[in-house]
Design an enzyme around this catalytic site. Structure first.
Site, PDB file in Angstrom:
ATOM      1  N   GLY A  88       0.839  -1.197   0.000  1.00 36.12           N
ATOM      2  CA  GLY A  88       0.000   0.000   0.000  1.00 36.12           C
ATOM      3  C   GLY A  88       0.871   1.242   0.000  1.00 36.12           C
ATOM      4  O   GLY A  88       2.052   1.184   0.343  1.00 36.12           O
ATOM      5  N   CYS A  91       5.143  -6.327   1.774  1.00 35.51           N
ATOM      6  CA  CYS A  91       5.544  -4.925   1.781  1.00 35.51           C
ATOM      7  C   CYS A  91       4.820  -4.147   2.895  1.00 35.51           C
ATOM      8  O   CYS A  91       5.122  -4.343   4.053  1.00 35.51           O
ATOM      9  CB  CYS A  91       5.327  -4.314   0.404  1.00 35.51           C
ATOM     10  SG  CYS A  91       6.398  -2.902   0.152  1.00 35.51           S
ATOM     11  N   HIS A 103       7.746  -7.968  -3.574  1.00 42.96           N
ATOM     12  CA  HIS A 103       6.450  -8.323  -4.161  1.00 42.96           C
ATOM     13  C   HIS A 103       6.532  -9.636  -4.934  1.00 42.96           C
ATOM     14  O   HIS A 103       7.040  -9.654  -6.050  1.00 42.96           O
ATOM     15  CB  HIS A 103       5.987  -7.213  -5.113  1.00 42.96           C
ATOM     16  CG  HIS A 103       5.585  -5.967  -4.395  1.00 42.96           C
ATOM     17  ND1 HIS A 103       4.311  -5.774  -3.922  1.00 42.96           N
ATOM     18  CD2 HIS A 103       6.295  -4.868  -4.042  1.00 42.96           C
ATOM     19  CE1 HIS A 103       4.241  -4.597  -3.312  1.00 42.96           C
ATOM     20  NE2 HIS A 103       5.432  -4.026  -3.369  1.00 42.96           N
ATOM     21  N   GLU A 138       4.070 -11.168  -6.245  1.00 46.84           N
ATOM     22  CA  GLU A 138       2.964 -11.263  -7.210  1.00 46.84           C
ATOM     23  C   GLU A 138       3.315 -10.713  -8.588  1.00 46.84           C
ATOM     24  O   GLU A 138       2.599 -10.951  -9.546  1.00 46.84           O
ATOM     25  CB  GLU A 138       1.717 -10.550  -6.646  1.00 46.84           C
ATOM     26  CG  GLU A 138       1.797  -9.026  -6.505  1.00 46.84           C
ATOM     27  CD  GLU A 138       2.455  -8.538  -5.216  1.00 46.84           C
ATOM     28  OE1 GLU A 138       3.280  -9.289  -4.642  1.00 46.84           O
ATOM     29  OE2 GLU A 138       2.166  -7.408  -4.793  1.00 46.84           O
ATOM     30  N   SER A 150     -23.952  -8.598 -27.117  1.00 44.70           N
ATOM     31  CA  SER A 150     -23.319  -7.771 -28.135  1.00 44.70           C
ATOM     32  C   SER A 150     -22.546  -8.608 -29.143  1.00 44.70           C
ATOM     33  O   SER A 150     -22.103  -8.102 -30.165  1.00 44.70           O
ATOM     34  CB  SER A 150     -22.346  -6.815 -27.453  1.00 44.70           C
ATOM     35  OG  SER A 150     -21.295  -7.579 -26.857  1.00 44.70           O
ATOM     36  N   VAL A 199     -17.230 -11.460 -25.991  1.00 43.91           N
ATOM     37  CA  VAL A 199     -17.052 -12.677 -25.198  1.00 43.91           C
ATOM     38  C   VAL A 199     -17.801 -12.610 -23.855  1.00 43.91           C
ATOM     39  O   VAL A 199     -18.474 -13.574 -23.485  1.00 43.91           O
ATOM     40  CB  VAL A 199     -15.547 -13.034 -25.026  1.00 43.91           C
ATOM     41  CG1 VAL A 199     -14.743 -11.890 -24.491  1.00 43.91           C
ATOM     42  CG2 VAL A 199     -15.373 -14.254 -24.144  1.00 43.91           C
ATOM     43  N   ASP A 200     -17.757 -11.492 -23.160  1.00 42.84           N
ATOM     44  CA  ASP A 200     -18.377 -11.447 -21.828  1.00 42.84           C
ATOM     45  C   ASP A 200     -19.884 -11.681 -21.887  1.00 42.84           C
ATOM     46  O   ASP A 200     -20.419 -12.511 -21.168  1.00 42.84           O
ATOM     47  CB  ASP A 200     -18.120 -10.102 -21.135  1.00 42.84           C
ATOM     48  CG  ASP A 200     -16.637  -9.804 -20.995  1.00 42.84           C
ATOM     49  OD1 ASP A 200     -15.841 -10.750 -21.152  1.00 42.84           O
ATOM     50  OD2 ASP A 200     -16.282  -8.640 -20.750  1.00 42.84           O
ATOM     51  N   THR A 218     -21.635 -13.002 -24.241  1.00 42.37           N
ATOM     52  CA  THR A 218     -21.992 -14.319 -24.769  1.00 42.37           C
ATOM     53  C   THR A 218     -21.823 -15.398 -23.710  1.00 42.37           C
ATOM     54  O   THR A 218     -22.673 -16.270 -23.545  1.00 42.37           O
ATOM     55  CB  THR A 218     -21.134 -14.674 -26.001  1.00 42.37           C
ATOM     56  OG1 THR A 218     -21.181 -13.582 -26.912  1.00 42.37           O
ATOM     57  CG2 THR A 218     -21.633 -15.918 -26.692  1.00 42.37           C
ATOM     58  N   ARG A 255     -21.185   9.331 -29.149  1.00 43.43           N
ATOM     59  CA  ARG A 255     -21.238   8.331 -28.080  1.00 43.43           C
ATOM     60  C   ARG A 255     -22.529   8.443 -27.280  1.00 43.43           C
ATOM     61  O   ARG A 255     -23.159   7.454 -26.943  1.00 43.43           O
ATOM     62  CB  ARG A 255     -20.043   8.489 -27.135  1.00 43.43           C
ATOM     63  CG  ARG A 255     -18.738   8.012 -27.737  1.00 43.43           C
ATOM     64  CD  ARG A 255     -17.596   8.266 -26.766  1.00 43.43           C
ATOM     65  NE  ARG A 255     -16.319   7.794 -27.277  1.00 43.43           N
ATOM     66  CZ  ARG A 255     -15.834   6.568 -27.064  1.00 43.43           C
ATOM     67  NH1 ARG A 255     -16.514   5.718 -26.339  1.00 43.43           N
ATOM     68  NH2 ARG A 255     -14.677   6.209 -27.578  1.00 43.43           N
ATOM     69  N   ASP A 299      -5.980   4.810 -65.039  1.00 47.90           N
ATOM     70  CA  ASP A 299      -5.617   5.989 -65.832  1.00 47.90           C
ATOM     71  C   ASP A 299      -6.508   7.198 -65.579  1.00 47.90           C
ATOM     72  O   ASP A 299      -6.386   8.211 -66.238  1.00 47.90           O
ATOM     73  CB  ASP A 299      -5.637   5.673 -67.346  1.00 47.90           C
ATOM     74  CG  ASP A 299      -4.331   5.013 -67.764  1.00 47.90           C
ATOM     75  OD1 ASP A 299      -3.384   5.048 -66.941  1.00 47.90           O
ATOM     76  OD2 ASP A 299      -4.264   4.476 -68.876  1.00 47.90           O
ATOM     77  N   LYS A 315      -0.134   4.321 -27.238  1.00 56.09           N
ATOM     78  CA  LYS A 315      -0.988   4.878 -26.191  1.00 56.09           C
ATOM     79  C   LYS A 315      -0.224   4.854 -24.890  1.00 56.09           C
ATOM     80  O   LYS A 315       0.203   3.782 -24.499  1.00 56.09           O
ATOM     81  CB  LYS A 315      -2.262   4.043 -26.050  1.00 56.09           C
ATOM     82  CG  LYS A 315      -3.094   4.452 -24.811  1.00 56.09           C
ATOM     83  CD  LYS A 315      -4.286   3.579 -24.605  1.00 56.09           C
ATOM     84  CE  LYS A 315      -5.033   4.059 -23.356  1.00 56.09           C
ATOM     85  NZ  LYS A 315      -6.294   3.374 -23.171  1.00 56.09           N
TER      86      LYS A 315
HETATM   87  N1  GLN Z   1       4.538   2.756   1.750  1.00 61.96           N
HETATM   88  C1  GLN Z   1       5.338   1.700   2.269  1.00 61.96           C
HETATM   89  C2  GLN Z   1       6.829   1.930   1.970  1.00 61.96           C
HETATM   90  O1  GLN Z   1       7.189   2.845   1.285  1.00 61.96           O
HETATM   91  C3  GLN Z   1       4.887   0.369   1.650  1.00 61.96           C
HETATM   92  C4  GLN Z   1       5.129   0.295   0.188  1.00 61.96           C
HETATM   93  C5  GLN Z   1       4.475  -0.883  -0.471  1.00 61.96           C
HETATM   94  O2  GLN Z   1       3.671  -1.575   0.112  1.00 61.96           O
HETATM   95  N2  GLN Z   1       4.782  -1.084  -1.746  1.00 61.96           N
HETATM   96  O3  GLN Z   1       7.666   1.196   2.435  1.00 61.96           O
END
Ligand code: GLN
Length: 542
Positions: A66, A93, A187, A189, A242, A245-246, A248, A316, A479, A534
């Protein structure tokens, strides 16, 4: 078959579930994602979740990262009741810092912030308490990990031991001596931590003992039973499809659950792709057996779009509002018919293809004082009908929806279809949308997509289309001098549609597409390829 008295079953009641408590990290949803890839069911809730209000028991809890610092006065904190539950806890973290703060209040701002790759040294304690080593079981002593933090632990909280270090973070991993509590500063994940999934598996499967039985086959059976229990023996459901995929997959699931008591409506707005309304009708009715009504409202839409030139937002809005009107009129007709038939009850439900990322977005924890957004819904969509929402895909990620679609026998072509915007090719026709412009844009788009498929590139590319530019250029054909329009091709690769890059076709491919479009589509004398990423460009042109 389920009866009315049976309560609908939620996945967390049958599948062993790891609860992710979200402290607002941009990666929180990935924790859930990785666990499900391991066939372990996982759900995310905001970190403010009161455990006494949770109706089910998680097998383990993960505290996410966080953006806050645990020592701030207004920092979010987990319900201390998590430490009274008898389940393993993993802090990632901010989550690690939160555990340290709970047990020892020893977290402070580090002198050096640490973002990006780091090398982790694992410390083993074999002989003493084997459970403290469980998190890194089967992993190498030296691991590459991804860090993103500024705070650090000043020392270990009482009863914890160090299980990993980096040169900058002496407490990069810790475990409680007696209880199954773990914290890691990095992390696991994100893909930048190559062995992160194994670590999450160690936690979920070995430490929490969660069964790896989250499979689409099982989900289908259970979801069908749940829909039947919700809707009851007679209830009827209506929903827009539509061809994407969702919608359907959601429609097919409803059809499996309640047959013709599900009414699908396809609104032909006149700006669908070439022959699309017919094709969707074929597939949904003949192949999938869905009770479908196609409403051809193309003249109504095109009539309203007439004269709208320089204002994409207006296009739109016209299409969005008219869609709601048409759908509502049709829903009322179907409801009136349904009321006249004796075998079924009233239409009480509206199907919506909400996916888990939308749910996460609405519950995710955005700030200590931020009010949590209520989930957007179209409850107000069918004014006066008082429909309740049914959202059979609300626990699933996009790739799980595709897997489910394949499971339900939906053709591959449809399952892997590129996203298509609600306003259709109206926003790919820059300038005024007229029947003639629609014809040109449709034909050019059809050739482009056909060639992409023939070259085996369709699945590699995330989204591709032909846009019609509102300018004329000079050319020479047979031409004869011609003064005709310009087609712009766009094809992008992206993993999340937040950022995207244009696809590097080879010259021969572009040559072929350009030749075919200019030869086969009357009114076009030039083709260009859009090479804007983008950001700064968007994927669509309007
Ligand atoms: N804010 C906290 C830090 O700076 C935790 C960061 C995080 O969870 N990625 O250490």
């Amino acid at each position: 078959m389920a009866t009315n008295d049976e309560l609908p079953i939620e996945p967390h009641e049958t599948f062993d579930t790891i609860l992710v408590l979200d402290f607002g990290s941009q990666y929180s949803h990935l924790i859930t994602r990785r666990l499900r890839e391991l066939n372990v069911y996982s759900e995310m809730l905001p970190c403010t979740q009161k455990l006494s209000e949770l109706s089910w028991e998680p097998k383990g809890i993960i505290l996410s990262g966080g953006p806050y610092s645990v020592y701030w006065d207004d920092a979010p904190h987990v319900d201390p009741a998590v430490f009274d539950l008898d389940v393993p806890i993993l802090g990632i973290c901010y989550g690690l810092q939160e555990i340290a703060w709970h047990f020892g209040k020893n977290v402070l701002a580090g002198e050096k912030r640490e973002y990006g790759h780091a090398f982790l040294k694992v410390e083993r304690h074999s002989g003493k308490n084997t459970h403290v080593d469980a998190l890194f079981n089967g992993l190498e002593d030296d691991m590459e990990v991804w860090m993103s933090h500024g705070d650090k632990l000043s020392n270990l909280p009482p009863s914890f031991v160090t299980i990993a270090t980096t040169s900058n973070a002496p407490f990069a991993g810790m475990a409680h001596e007696d209880k199954p509590y773990y914290g890691i500063q990095f992390h696991p994940e994100v893909t930048h931590t190559p062995r992160g999934t194994q670590l999450l598996k160690n936690f979920a499967v070995d430490i929490c003992k969660a069964r790896q039985d989250w499979t689409m086959g099982k989900f289908v059976d259970q979801e069908i039973a749940r829909i039947r229990a919700l809707v009851g023996e007679k209830g009827q459901v209506i929903g827009a499809v539509s061809g994407g995929v969702d919608s359907t997959v959601a429609a097919k699931l409803m059809q499996e659950a309640i047959g013709d008591r599900f009414h699908a409506v396809l609104v032909d707005n006149g700006v669908l792709r070439l022959k699309e309304a017919q094709q969707v009708k074929e597939t949904l009715t003949k192949h999938l057996g869905i009770n479908l009504t196609v409403v051809d409202a193309s003249e109504r839409f095109l009539g309203l779009l007439k004269g709208v030139k320089d204002d994409p937002e207006k296009k739109r809005k016209i299409i969005g509002n008219t869609f709601i009107e048409v759908f509502q009129e049709e829903a009322k007709k179907i409801a009136a018919e349904a009321a006249g038939s004796s075998k079924a009850g009233e239409i009480e439900w509206l199907l919506q293809g909400t996916l888990y990322p939308d749910v996460i977005e609405s519950i995710s924890f955005k700030g200590p004082s931020a009010t949590i957004k209520t989930h957007h819904n179209v409850g107000g969509l069918l004014a006066g009908m008082h429909l309740k929402l049914i959202e059979p895909l609300r626990e699933l990620f996009k790739d799980e929806v595709r897997e489910l679609g394949t499971n339900l026998g939906i053709p591959e072509e449809l399952v892997w279809r590129h996203p298509f915007p609600g306003p259709g090719i109206a926003i790919r026709i820059l300038g005024e949308v007229t029947p003639e412009q629609v014809r040109i844009a449709r034909e050019a788009d059809h050739i482009f997509i056909e060639e992409i498929k023939a070259a085996g590139l369709y699945r590699k590319i995330s989204q591709a289309f032909a846009a019609l530019l509102p300018v004329k250029a000079v050319g020479v054909m047979g031409d004869k001098r011609v003064h005709d329009q310009v087609i712009a091709l766009r094809a992008v690769e992206t993993s999340d549609f937040m950022t995207a890059d244009w696809y590097p076709f080879d010259g021969q491919f572009l040559k072929k597409v350009s030749r075919r479009i200019v030869n086969e589509v009357e009114g076009v004398c030039r083709v260009v390829y859009d090479i804007t990423s983008k950001p700064p460009g968007t994927i669509e042109m309007e």
